[in-house]
Write an enzyme that holds these catalytic residues in place. Structure first.
Site, PDB file in Angstrom:
ATOM      1  N   LYS A 208      36.580  30.475  29.022  1.00  0.00           N
ATOM      2  CA  LYS A 208      37.700  29.935  28.256  1.00  0.00           C
ATOM      3  C   LYS A 208      37.403  28.525  27.747  1.00  0.00           C
ATOM      4  O   LYS A 208      37.629  28.204  26.586  1.00  0.00           O
ATOM      5  CB  LYS A 208      38.956  29.929  29.138  1.00  0.00           C
ATOM      6  CG  LYS A 208      40.238  29.581  28.416  1.00  0.00           C
ATOM      7  CD  LYS A 208      41.394  29.607  29.414  1.00  0.00           C
ATOM      8  CE  LYS A 208      42.674  29.984  28.740  1.00  0.00           C
ATOM      9  NZ  LYS A 208      43.779  30.111  29.713  1.00  0.00           N
ATOM     10  N   GLU A 214      28.670  28.217  36.403  1.00  0.00           N
ATOM     11  CA  GLU A 214      27.800  29.374  36.586  1.00  0.00           C
ATOM     12  C   GLU A 214      27.537  30.085  35.257  1.00  0.00           C
ATOM     13  O   GLU A 214      26.401  30.484  34.952  1.00  0.00           O
ATOM     14  CB  GLU A 214      28.438  30.365  37.570  1.00  0.00           C
ATOM     15  CG  GLU A 214      28.684  29.798  38.958  1.00  0.00           C
ATOM     16  CD  GLU A 214      30.085  29.214  39.118  1.00  0.00           C
ATOM     17  OE1 GLU A 214      30.567  29.150  40.260  1.00  0.00           O
ATOM     18  OE2 GLU A 214      30.698  28.823  38.089  1.00  0.00           O
ATOM     19  N   GLY A 265      42.985  33.929  34.313  1.00  0.00           N
ATOM     20  CA  GLY A 265      41.684  34.587  34.311  1.00  0.00           C
ATOM     21  C   GLY A 265      41.712  36.005  34.839  1.00  0.00           C
ATOM     22  O   GLY A 265      41.094  36.900  34.278  1.00  0.00           O
ATOM     23  N   ARG A 266      42.453  36.237  35.937  1.00  0.00           N
ATOM     24  CA  ARG A 266      42.456  37.574  36.535  1.00  0.00           C
ATOM     25  C   ARG A 266      43.349  38.543  35.772  1.00  0.00           C
ATOM     26  O   ARG A 266      43.452  39.713  36.151  1.00  0.00           O
ATOM     27  CB  ARG A 266      42.867  37.487  38.005  1.00  0.00           C
ATOM     28  CG  ARG A 266      44.168  36.780  38.271  1.00  0.00           C
ATOM     29  CD  ARG A 266      44.265  36.395  39.753  1.00  0.00           C
ATOM     30  NE  ARG A 266      45.413  35.567  40.052  1.00  0.00           N
ATOM     31  CZ  ARG A 266      45.455  34.249  39.902  1.00  0.00           C
ATOM     32  NH1 ARG A 266      44.393  33.602  39.407  1.00  0.00           N
ATOM     33  NH2 ARG A 266      46.517  33.557  40.237  1.00  0.00           N
ATOM     34  N   GLU A 351      43.507  36.112  45.117  1.00  0.00           N
ATOM     35  CA  GLU A 351      43.562  34.854  44.373  1.00  0.00           C
ATOM     36  C   GLU A 351      44.991  34.532  43.966  1.00  0.00           C
ATOM     37  O   GLU A 351      45.385  33.374  43.887  1.00  0.00           O
ATOM     38  CB  GLU A 351      42.654  34.917  43.140  1.00  0.00           C
ATOM     39  CG  GLU A 351      42.426  33.563  42.478  1.00  0.00           C
ATOM     40  CD  GLU A 351      41.326  33.596  41.436  1.00  0.00           C
ATOM     41  OE1 GLU A 351      40.156  33.368  41.808  1.00  0.00           O
ATOM     42  OE2 GLU A 351      41.619  33.861  40.261  1.00  0.00           O
ATOM     43  N   HIS A 382      32.060  57.876  55.588  1.00  0.00           N
ATOM     44  CA  HIS A 382      30.860  57.835  56.426  1.00  0.00           C
ATOM     45  C   HIS A 382      30.455  56.402  56.739  1.00  0.00           C
ATOM     46  O   HIS A 382      29.315  56.148  57.151  1.00  0.00           O
ATOM     47  CB  HIS A 382      29.715  58.573  55.721  1.00  0.00           C
ATOM     48  CG  HIS A 382      29.948  60.047  55.613  1.00  0.00           C
ATOM     49  ND1 HIS A 382      29.494  60.942  56.539  1.00  0.00           N
ATOM     50  CD2 HIS A 382      30.651  60.779  54.704  1.00  0.00           C
ATOM     51  CE1 HIS A 382      29.866  62.171  56.201  1.00  0.00           C
ATOM     52  NE2 HIS A 382      30.579  62.090  55.089  1.00  0.00           N
ATOM     53  N   LYS A 491      33.626  23.956  44.521  1.00  0.00           N
ATOM     54  CA  LYS A 491      32.903  23.675  43.274  1.00  0.00           C
ATOM     55  C   LYS A 491      32.706  22.171  43.092  1.00  0.00           C
ATOM     56  O   LYS A 491      31.650  21.715  42.639  1.00  0.00           O
ATOM     57  CB  LYS A 491      33.666  24.265  42.090  1.00  0.00           C
ATOM     58  CG  LYS A 491      33.684  25.789  42.091  1.00  0.00           C
ATOM     59  CD  LYS A 491      34.719  26.360  41.148  1.00  0.00           C
ATOM     60  CE  LYS A 491      34.409  26.120  39.712  1.00  0.00           C
ATOM     61  NZ  LYS A 491      35.365  26.807  38.817  1.00  0.00           N
TER      62      LYS A 491
END
Length: 522
Positions: A208, A214, A265-266, A351, A382, A491
């Site tokens: 954005k 990152e 964001g999510r 979040e 399993h 961060k």
């Protein structure tokens, strides 16, 4: 709009009394024996999603109290404020309006006409951007020279698009391969680039602000690789999903698609961040994806609370977290295409609702977000289902099942469906064994969500259902589900530690951090 925290409502004490009297000891096997219509009473059809809630530790009286809790907390007013564009994200003074991204265009609304109406104006801008983004997606789909699309983003700029592209692979363009890079660990990007050719690759840089550490590290490395491989036209081979047009231009990108500060964001896969989805399934498929979500939006907005599936799920989450004390929920999608859904739902819920203070900053006296985790069935059977059946902790399970098959391999789908139904049944019924080792206590709750088919429309509805369910529980807990300050501290500290790795300076650091830096520098 007045919000009341759940523990400050009159009905909260009644719920506690109901739990102590009946809820704690409730046995699902007895509930089914006593109520022949329990399945009908605790199941319902919502847009594209059928939900069976009958294997949950809840009865009619408890659900009535939970519905009263929703009313006393002001859930309906809070929901309506979100749809109206009020700044319900109070710590950032922002609207929470991802639902606008899914609302169909109104033929008579345009930006000029809507200038005096904030909601209508933003809605008009949404469709200008959507139309441009989908037109670009169709250009990419038609360009035979572009065979590989690499989406570089992190968090909401990765989890949602990656999950949806995989889920809708049956509808994907056969000539396009979609890749996703999020981790700053260079091994991930290097592994993707290893099989690509510069002249056939399009990079989508999803940030954005165009400053996400990152993402920008990966973007710079991708650009360096592109140039080293003989690539020359960065304007053709790079596009940006960002509002920082100037930074994108400085990077060498002219094709940009933005979104707004009222899109968290999510919740951003419905926006320009969804460009990889649109490239994969086409403009028509993406509009179907939006339409399915909008249908669930309208259900959440208009259905009475007692027949409102996101509300019923959110209330159940509060009942389990704050009364039964269940601290996690396992997501079990019985469809391999939904393999990334648990990871996506982890961000969506943890979040959003992983908060220890209410919207006014006051410490909470009760738990909030459960831990979400899971794997596709039958793989999970399993691995960790042993603990679900016989472990010391009770973990509610959410089965997600698709009725229609999209392959022609005989025998596989009936086996898959049978396993899903049988696991839910086994969790509830259990099995007696005097020796103990083969004893299953049973009475372990589960929810069963059933889609007729996994399509853009049904996936959109399923995701919107989960979004609104998280809204409901967060609303009752009295928290702000739309900020994420907990993401920031690590961060910030990383910016201090990174230069110390080069210099060796450990001044002012705690002993553990200083010791680890010394080991990493050897």
């Amino acid at each position: 709009m007045v919000r009341t925290r759940c523990d400050r409502t009159p009905v909260w004490a009644q719920l506690r009394a109901a739990f102590d009297a009946n809820g704690r000891q409730m046995d699902l096997r007895e509930a089914f024996a006593q109520e022949s219509a329990r399945f009908q009473r605790f199941s319902q059809q919502a847009p594209h999603v059928f939900a069976d809630l009958s294997k949950n530790r809840i009865d009619t009286a408890t659900e009535a109290l939970l519905l009263q809790l929703a009313q006393e907390c002001g859930l309906e007013a809070h929901r309506d404020a979100m749809f109206a564009g009020e700044a319900i994200n109070n710590t950032e003074n922002r609207a929470v309006a991802h639902v606008w991204l899914r609302k169909p265009a109104s033929a008579h609304v345009n930006i000029a006409q809507a200038a005096t109406d904030f909601v209508a104006a933003e809605q008009a801008k949404v469709h200008v951007t959507l139309d441009a983004m989908l037109a670009y997606a169709e250009l990419v789909r038609a360009d035979a020279a572009i065979t590989d699309i690499v989406n570089i983003g992190i968090g909401g700029s990765d989890l949602g698009p990656q999950m949806a592209v995989r889920a809708l692979q049956a509808f994907a363009h056969p000539g396009k391969r979609l890749h996703f890079v999020s981790n700053v660990d260079g091994h991930e990007l290097a592994a993707v680039l290893k099989g690509l050719k510069a002249e056939n690759t399009l990079f989508l840089i999803a940030s954005k602000t165009f400053t996400t550490v990152e993402t920008m590290a990966n973007a710079q490395s991708a650009k360096a690789w592109f140039l080293a491989q003989g690539g020359t036209d960065t304007q053709r081979h790079f596009a940006a999903l960002t509002t920082n047009v100037a930074a994108a231009k400085a990077f060498g990108i002219s094709t940009t698609f933005g979104f707004w500060d009222w899109v968290g964001g999510r919740y951003s896969l419905w926006s320009a961040i969804g460009l990889p989805i649109a490239i994969a399934i086409g403009a028509g498929g993406f509009r179907g994806f939006l339409a399915g979500a909008h249908a669930m939006d309208e259900h959440f907005r208009t259905a009475p609370l007692a027949q409102n599936l996101p509300v019923r799920l959110g209330l159940l989450d509060v009942w389990y977290r704050n009364f039964h004390g269940f601290t996690s929920r396992s997501i079990a999608p019985y469809h391999s295409a939904l393999a990334r859904l648990p990871a996506y739902l982890q961000q969506l819920e943890m979040e959003s609702n992983g908060k220890r203070v209410d919207a006014q900053g006051e410490a909470l006296a009760y738990g909030t977000s459960p831990v979400l985790w899971g794997e596709p069935g039958t793989n999970g059977q399993h691995a960790y289902f042993q603990m679900l059946h016989q472990g010391t902790d009770v973990v509610p399970v959410e089965f997600i099942v698709v009725k229609k098959v999209r392959h022609d391999l005989a025998g596989h789908h009936p086996m898959l469906l049978a396993n899903a139904v049988a696991q839910a049944q086994a969790l509830m019924l259990g099995k007696s064994d005097a020796g103990g080792h083969k004893h299953f206590t049973g009475n372990r709750p589960s929810t069963f969500l059933l889609l007729d088919d996994l399509t853009p429309e049904s996936l959109g509805a399923l995701i919107a259902l989960q979004e609104h369910r998280v809204f409901v529980s967060g609303s009752l807990w009295g928290i702000n589900s739309f900020d994420q300050w907990g993401v920031e501290l690590g961060k910030v500290l990383a910016k201090d530690i990174e230069p110390r790795l080069a210099s060796g300076d450990v001044t002012g650091l705690d002993g553990s951090t200083a010791g680890l830096l010394a080991l990493l520098r050897k």
